[in-house]
Design an enzyme around this catalytic site. Structure first.
Site, short mmCIF file in Angstrom:
data_model
loop_
_atom_site.label_atom_id
_atom_site.label_comp_id
_atom_site.label_asym_id
_atom_site.label_seq_id
_atom_site.Cartn_x
_atom_site.Cartn_y
_atom_site.Cartn_z
CB VAL A 195 -0.88 0.16 1.07
CG1 VAL A 195 -2.16 -1.07 1.07
CG2 VAL A 195 -0.50 0.20 2.58
CE LYS A 196 2.68 2.38 4.73
NZ LYS A 196 3.44 1.39 5.59
#
Ligand SMILES: *Cc1c(COP(=O)(O)O)cnc(C)c1O
Length: 398
Positions: A195-196
């Site tokens: 998700v980064k």
């Protein structure tokens, strides 16, 4: 569009669920990974070194050490900083538990300093109030991607002789006063979780300008074992010889993962550009809706936007955050809440942390909702989020 909320049986704004975050993998990424699988080296090797060099160069740091996760990176940084039994380390409660857990791993004591209600970042004045004789380090978090008050924090650190480990899991590519973060604090940690901004599947990296830290971080990644002649106590043995000189872990990352990271890094500028555009579009739409506070940004920070968080002015609505949240989710919008104050968790409560410790953080927590934000989102996705917010807030408005 039906005015009946999906949660009350109406038709949702979207048919397909929009997640709050998502990686973006293309054919080039897949090929880069496949190439390593066909090579002679799978675990930490040439690709890991290449990723380290490229990320160090990207953030403008002398050194980078890549490890198995962002959490492992924070743990390694606490080790390199010499955090041990009884040492106090100051961090923010509005963060992922890893920012405080890494202190506990070393036997240290996380001390929570309250946030600035405007930026949601740790409040520099509150840090100073929490300093005692036992304080050894500060772990500020560039929350959502917005840089913390680095000059203020480093000034305190210098005065009290503390080490700053910046948790920049949200903030690769963020600029502080026009300079990329990554070499401003003593050590900076980035996460490479999907998700980064860019991913290795799982992974994390620490950047630093300090060669001593770099050596300690590398040792920690692989059991505290070294073959470095300079570090060996017994220099007479043969070339098979190695020594364990510290208690480290197996925090190695594979070259399979690092090849993905190298390929992803080529696209980081376009990913960040998209994230900034989406945040601007949200700002434009949402600033016109009464009852929402959009994210305030300090002029010294140019965020790379990991998260877009709105505050609901709950006094203007008949429903609470929970009802509004569940109604948005029923419209197929992947909302989230970042974060539950770390010390609310039962594990921390058992350690003796009490509710009421950080009133600004606690008040913020009651009112926040994270909206979807990832580079692959298109205009229709953004409009759907806004439509769902208008629909839900319109229904619950007083
Ligand atoms: C993602 C994240 C980390 C590290 O997480 P990993 O999943 O271990 O890579 C640390 N701190 C914050 C604030 C994070 O969001």
């Amino acid at each position: 569009m039906s005015d009946i909320l999906a949660i009350n049986g109406g038709r949702p704004v979207r048919d397909k669920y929009l997640p709050y975050g998502q990686h973006w993998i293309d054919e080039e990424d897949i090929e880069a990974v496949a190439d390593v699988l066909k090579s002679d080296y799978l675990t930490t090797g040439p690709k890991a070194r290449e990723l380290e060099e490229k990320i160090a160069e990207y953030v403008g740091a002398k050194y980078a050490v890549v490890v198995a996760s962002g959490t492992a990176a924070l743990h390694a940084a606490c080790f390199a900083a010499g955090i041990k039994e009884g040492d106090e380390v100051i961090t923010t409660p509005i963060t992922f538990a890893a920012s405080a857990n890494c202190v506990l791993y070393q036997g240290g004591i996380p001390v929570f300093a309250d946030i600035d209600p405007k930026t949601y970042n740790i409040d520099t004045n509150q840090i100073e109030k929490k300093i005692t004789k036992k304080t050894k380090a500060i772990i500020p978090v560039d929350f959502t991607g917005q840089a913390v008050d680095l000059d203020g924090i480093l000034q305190i650190a210098e005065y009290y002789n503390l080490i700053v480990i910046e948790d920049a899991a949200h903030a690769i590519g963020t600029e502080y006063k026009g300079k990329k973060i990554g070499a401003i604090s003593h050590m900076t940690e980035f996460s490479l979780h999907p998700v980064k901004h860019i991913t290795t599947g799982e992974g994390g990296i620490i950047t630093t300008n300090n060669g001593e830290y770099q050596k300690k971080l590398s040792l920690f990644r692989t059991h505290g074992i070294t073959r470095d002649k300079e570090l060996l106590t017994n220099k007479k043995e043969g070339s098979w010889y190695y020594e364990q000189i510290e208690l480290g872990y197996n925090y190695r990352i594979t070259d399979i993962q690092c090849a993905l990271g190298i390929s992803q890094l080529k696209k980081i500028d376009s990913f960040i550009k998209k994230r900034r555009e989406i945040a601007e579009t949200y700002n434009r739409y949402l600033s016109q809706i009464d009852g929402i506070i959009i994210p305030y940004q300090e002029p010294y920070s140019n965020s790379s936007w990991h998260l877009y968080i709105i505050q609901i002015e709950l006094e203007k609505f008949k429903a609470g955050r929970k009802e509004i949240f569940e109604a948005l989710k029923a419209e197929n919008i992947g909302v989230n809440v970042h974060y539950i104050p770390v010390y609310y968790h039962p594990y921390y409560q058992k350690l003796g942390y009490k509710k009421g410790l950080c009133p600004n953080a606690e008040k913020l927590y009651e009112r926040i909702i994270t909206l979807p934000l990832f580079p692959k989102m298109n205009n229709k996705d953004i409009e759907d989020v806004v439509k769902a917010i208008e629909k839900v807030l319109g229904y619950y408005r007083k």
